[in-house]
Design a protein around this motif. Structure first.
Motif, PDB file in Angstrom:
ATOM      1  N   LYS A 290       0.543  16.443  -5.924  1.00  0.00           N
ATOM      2  CA  LYS A 290      -0.653  16.605  -5.104  1.00  0.00           C
ATOM      3  C   LYS A 290      -1.846  15.850  -5.652  1.00  0.00           C
ATOM      4  O   LYS A 290      -2.842  15.675  -4.987  1.00  0.00           O
ATOM      5  CB  LYS A 290      -1.001  18.088  -4.980  1.00  0.00           C
ATOM      6  CG  LYS A 290      -0.076  18.853  -4.078  1.00  0.00           C
ATOM      7  CD  LYS A 290      -0.143  18.365  -2.633  1.00  0.00           C
ATOM      8  CE  LYS A 290      -1.468  18.721  -1.991  1.00  0.00           C
ATOM      9  NZ  LYS A 290      -1.541  18.302  -0.597  1.00  0.00           N
ATOM     10  N   LYS A 291      -1.782  15.375  -6.871  1.00  0.00           N
ATOM     11  CA  LYS A 291      -2.885  14.603  -7.427  1.00  0.00           C
ATOM     12  C   LYS A 291      -2.325  13.339  -8.060  1.00  0.00           C
ATOM     13  O   LYS A 291      -1.118  13.142  -8.127  1.00  0.00           O
ATOM     14  CB  LYS A 291      -3.653  15.432  -8.452  1.00  0.00           C
ATOM     15  CG  LYS A 291      -2.829  15.876  -9.650  1.00  0.00           C
ATOM     16  CD  LYS A 291      -3.695  16.687 -10.603  1.00  0.00           C
ATOM     17  CE  LYS A 291      -2.878  17.114 -11.828  1.00  0.00           C
ATOM     18  NZ  LYS A 291      -3.711  17.869 -12.780  1.00  0.00           N
ATOM     19  N   LYS A 292      -3.204  12.519  -8.540  1.00  0.00           N
ATOM     20  CA  LYS A 292      -2.769  11.268  -9.140  1.00  0.00           C
ATOM     21  C   LYS A 292      -1.750  11.515 -10.244  1.00  0.00           C
ATOM     22  O   LYS A 292      -1.926  12.375 -11.091  1.00  0.00           O
ATOM     23  CB  LYS A 292      -3.972  10.508  -9.716  1.00  0.00           C
ATOM     24  CG  LYS A 292      -4.845   9.848  -8.676  1.00  0.00           C
ATOM     25  CD  LYS A 292      -5.861   8.936  -9.304  1.00  0.00           C
ATOM     26  CE  LYS A 292      -6.827   9.699 -10.183  1.00  0.00           C
ATOM     27  NZ  LYS A 292      -7.848   8.804 -10.764  1.00  0.00           N
ATOM     28  N   CYS A 293      -0.672  10.689 -10.212  1.00  0.00           N
ATOM     29  CA  CYS A 293       0.342  10.831 -11.252  1.00  0.00           C
ATOM     30  C   CYS A 293      -0.175  10.316 -12.592  1.00  0.00           C
ATOM     31  O   CYS A 293       0.326  10.693 -13.634  1.00  0.00           O
ATOM     32  CB  CYS A 293       1.609  10.063 -10.853  1.00  0.00           C
ATOM     33  SG  CYS A 293       2.382  10.723  -9.372  1.00  0.00           S
TER      34      CYS A 293
ATOM     35  N   ALA B  91      10.480   8.273  -1.453  1.00  0.00           N
ATOM     36  CA  ALA B  91       9.532   8.632  -2.509  1.00  0.00           C
ATOM     37  C   ALA B  91      10.268   8.977  -3.789  1.00  0.00           C
ATOM     38  O   ALA B  91      11.353   9.549  -3.759  1.00  0.00           O
ATOM     39  CB  ALA B  91       8.674   9.796  -2.065  1.00  0.00           C
ATOM     40  N   LYS B  92       9.658   8.634  -4.906  1.00  0.00           N
ATOM     41  CA  LYS B  92      10.245   8.954  -6.206  1.00  0.00           C
ATOM     42  C   LYS B  92       9.913  10.380  -6.625  1.00  0.00           C
ATOM     43  O   LYS B  92      10.530  10.943  -7.501  1.00  0.00           O
ATOM     44  CB  LYS B  92       9.724   7.967  -7.259  1.00  0.00           C
ATOM     45  CG  LYS B  92      10.163   6.527  -6.987  1.00  0.00           C
ATOM     46  CD  LYS B  92       9.588   5.568  -8.020  1.00  0.00           C
ATOM     47  CE  LYS B  92      10.006   4.141  -7.735  1.00  0.00           C
ATOM     48  NZ  LYS B  92       9.404   3.174  -8.699  1.00  0.00           N
TER      49      LYS B  92
ATOM     50  N   GLN C 129       2.841   5.950  -3.123  1.00  0.00           N
ATOM     51  CA  GLN C 129       3.939   6.718  -3.724  1.00  0.00           C
ATOM     52  C   GLN C 129       3.784   6.787  -5.241  1.00  0.00           C
ATOM     53  O   GLN C 129       3.854   7.864  -5.842  1.00  0.00           O
ATOM     54  CB  GLN C 129       5.277   6.062  -3.394  1.00  0.00           C
ATOM     55  CG  GLN C 129       5.681   6.163  -1.941  1.00  0.00           C
ATOM     56  CD  GLN C 129       7.051   5.532  -1.715  1.00  0.00           C
ATOM     57  OE1 GLN C 129       8.030   5.933  -2.323  1.00  0.00           O
ATOM     58  NE2 GLN C 129       7.103   4.533  -0.840  1.00  0.00           N
ATOM     59  N   ASP C 130       3.583   5.612  -5.854  1.00  0.00           N
ATOM     60  CA  ASP C 130       3.578   5.537  -7.312  1.00  0.00           C
ATOM     61  C   ASP C 130       2.373   6.243  -7.928  1.00  0.00           C
ATOM     62  O   ASP C 130       2.485   6.876  -8.986  1.00  0.00           O
ATOM     63  CB  ASP C 130       3.571   4.068  -7.761  1.00  0.00           C
ATOM     64  CG  ASP C 130       4.872   3.351  -7.435  1.00  0.00           C
ATOM     65  OD1 ASP C 130       5.856   4.042  -7.091  1.00  0.00           O
ATOM     66  OD2 ASP C 130       4.904   2.105  -7.498  1.00  0.00           O
TER      67      ASP C 130
ATOM     68  N   LEU D 159       0.833  -1.202   0.000  1.00  0.00           N
ATOM     69  CA  LEU D 159       0.000   0.000   0.000  1.00  0.00           C
ATOM     70  C   LEU D 159       0.868   1.253   0.000  1.00  0.00           C
ATOM     71  O   LEU D 159       0.570   2.235  -0.696  1.00  0.00           O
ATOM     72  CB  LEU D 159      -0.918  -0.027   1.230  1.00  0.00           C
ATOM     73  CG  LEU D 159      -2.005   1.038   1.320  1.00  0.00           C
ATOM     74  CD1 LEU D 159      -2.932   0.974   0.114  1.00  0.00           C
ATOM     75  CD2 LEU D 159      -2.807   0.843   2.614  1.00  0.00           C
ATOM     76  N   ASP D 160       1.952   1.218   0.764  1.00  0.00           N
ATOM     77  CA  ASP D 160       2.863   2.355   0.825  1.00  0.00           C
ATOM     78  C   ASP D 160       3.438   2.659  -0.561  1.00  0.00           C
ATOM     79  O   ASP D 160       3.504   3.819  -0.987  1.00  0.00           O
ATOM     80  CB  ASP D 160       3.981   2.045   1.818  1.00  0.00           C
ATOM     81  CG  ASP D 160       4.935   3.206   2.007  1.00  0.00           C
ATOM     82  OD1 ASP D 160       4.508   4.260   2.503  1.00  0.00           O
ATOM     83  OD2 ASP D 160       6.114   3.051   1.633  1.00  0.00           O
TER      84      ASP D 160
END
Length: 569
Positions: free
Chosen positions: A389-392, A384-385, A372-373, A367-368
């Motif tokens: 602030k929103k979905k990549c 973190a890569k 991040q992804d 889940l972590d």
């Protein structure tokens, strides 16, 4: 819903005598907390899906009583034809009926779906206005439930000694000693988990609970297992025969209780002899009554004339067939025996939790990485890569349901896994405020870096049952969330460090978990702890005689302000 209420009111009016009110409990014929799909009558009439509640239908009103765990859920699920009655805040159902129904009112209930305790309490409340409790011959809800789920024929499974830890003969011997102590010549066992525990059998008749729909009667020299015989295989019949137990049809329990009341319940003539083989899986071949530990001497038998029935779990229908002056109304002796785990069960509980804990850690790590992804969360287990602030990616999405499915997959990979122990509560943000929240794929929430995520879940393993909750945050929790979380943690530490004299009850210790919250004017609307079965029900009935060290050996997660906060992650 309006059509259902209208149809029920029509049946109430035509009933003999006409019914002023109809009670629709949540329970099945065994007073179970969780019931099969075909027994969810209260859910069918009200639309409320919580596991606990009671519906009352009068000619003009429809009311639903439930406890604090379900207030928010009930508000969402009940239509405007229903009124929510909050247990602990509104009048109890018996008081409401006594005060609001007319004099001489007739209140109908299916006597199979109400316990002795409950029925007698209602009758006492009704007496002041000459109201009466009417036992309906059929369940009126079943008559209007056109698409009621069919009865499932699921096999009875023998639970091996390597997991149960005690033989059936040992358990029967101890039970018969209890009968002698209480001057009882027989006991009616109705709780599904108690029948399963006593005879070392399991089943799949109720989702999440490895039990079989069955009754049991044990006397000084005989034992009976009442089940749909289509569920009993050749192996099961041999097993029952070897343990001196006669298998009888599920519906035969009512006539056998009548025989028990007149001390005429005996093993069948065929069961008294030892047969060479069992021709088919439908044939009964119990062993004779001379099996080890089965008999009492004549003097002991003559001194025992009571029939033991647990008033909290035995249905009123069976009690009504007995002579009330010859009934011992007392908690089942199996409640304490089942609650005190034997060494094999304790080892199984530990091993099951080790495997289950590994699955939860796998889930948290997965889940972590997903947070991040997909959402650019900072991460706990790895760097973190990048932050966003929103979905990549708009094509990637993590929801309450997809996440809980992944958790179940991790558990399913573990040894002895047999399914979940209750519906997984996977909840993001405001949904975590609903204590027994159940997400649905069509309406569930998507994950959010800035929102709390709670999952309350467990599994059934052959060697144990688990129940675990974790609350996490992948962004920056608010000051209020941090303070509340910390208060709950303090309460758990206080409870875990408590030293108390033998005989202290659970309610006396419960305050320790709440004091840090009370200091801030906060509280939670449910108990702090509960027992847990050994590959049985995840909520094991609390026995009033069990020491608190046992009562609290499995903490239910404290769910502050309807948000479940527990140990840090």
């Amino acid at each position: 819903m309006a059509d259902i209420l209208s149809a029920l009111r029509s049946l109430m009016a035509s009933h003999s005598p006409p019914l002023d009110a109809l009670v629709v409990p949540s329970e099945d014929y065994h007073q179970s907390e969780y019931v099969s799909a075909r027994d969810k009558r209260r859910e069918f009439v009200s639309g409320f899906t919580g596991s606990a509640g009671l519906a009352l239908i009068t000619m003009n009103e429809a009311l639903l009583w439930t406890d604090g765990r379900y207030f928010l859920q009930a508000i969402k699920e009940l239509s405007d034809q229903w009124k929510l009655m909050r247990i602990g805040e509104d009048p109890a159902v018996d008081a409401w009926m006594a005060d609001n129904l007319p004099k001489d009112a007739a209140v109908g209930v299916d006597p199979w779906c109400v316990s002795i305790d409950t029925a007698q309490r209602w009758e006492r409340a009704f007496s002041k206005k000459q109201q009466k409790l009417v036992q309906t011959c059929t369940n009126l809800v079943d008559e209007v439930w056109k698409n009621r789920p069919p009865m499932e024929i699921n096999p009875v499974i023998v639970h091996p000694l390597e997991f149960s830890g005690r033989s059936v003969s040992d358990k029967l011997k101890d039970l018969r000693e209890k009968l002698i102590q209480e001057k009882a010549h027989g006991i009616i066992i109705t709780g599904l988990d108690e029948v399963a525990w006593l005879y070392n059998v399991r089943g799949s008749d109720v989702s999440y609970c490895p039990v079989v729909h069955a009754f049991a009667i044990v006397t000084s020299n005989s034992a009976f297992f009442y089940v749909d015989k289509r569920k009993a295989s050749l192996e099961v019949n041999h097993y029952m025969e070897e343990n001196g137990i006669e298998v009888r049809e599920y519906n035969a329990v009512i006539s056998d209780v009548v025989l028990l009341a007149s001390n005429q319940l005996n093993l069948s003539s065929a069961a008294k002899g030892i047969q060479a083989e069992v021709p088919t899986d439908m044939e009964l071949n119990p062993s004779d009554t001379h099996a080890p530990g089965n008999g009492l001497n004549e003097a002991e038998e003559n001194n025992c004339d009571l029939i033991w029935a647990d008033p909290g779990s035995c249905c009123y229908a069976l009690y009504s067939k007995l002579n009330s002056e010859k009934v011992l109304l007392q908690q089942s002796p199996l409640a304490l025996a089942k609650a005190i785990k034997n060494p094999v069960e304790l080892d199984g509980l530990k091993n099951a939790h080790i495997r289950d804990g590994a699955a939860v850690v796998q889930y948290l790590a997965w889940l972590d990485k997903q947070m991040q992804d997909i959402y650019g969360a900072p991460g706990y287990f790895s760097e973190a890569k990048g932050m966003c602030k929103k979905k990549c990616s708009e094509t990637m999405k993590l929801t309450e349901v997809s996440a809980s499915d992944k958790l179940e997959g991790f558990r399913a990979s573990k040894e002895h896994f047999r399914g979940l122990s209750f519906p997984t509560i996977s909840s993001v943000g405001p949904n975590a405020a609903i204590i027994h929240y159940s997400p649905h794929a069509e309406t569930c929430a998507e994950f959010d870096v800035d929102s709390i995520y709670l999952f309350d879940s467990g599994a059934q393993y052959l060697d144990g049952t688990t129940d675990i909750t974790r609350t996490v945050h992948f962004g920056k929790p608010s000051a209020h969330e941090i303070a509340s979380y910390t208060s709950v943690l303090k309460g758990h530490i206080a409870l875990g460090n408590a030293h108390f004299p033998n005989g202290t009850n659970g309610h006396s210790l419960d305050i320790l978990a709440r004091i840090p919250l009370w200091k801030d004017g906060l509280d939670y609307r449910h108990g702090t702890g509960h027992g847990i079965g050994s590959y049985l029900n995840v909520h094991e009935v609390k026995c009033t005689k069990v020491a608190c060290s046992l009562f609290y050996n499995n903490f239910d997660v404290v769910k502050f302000m309807h948000i479940h906060f527990i140990s840090l992650y």
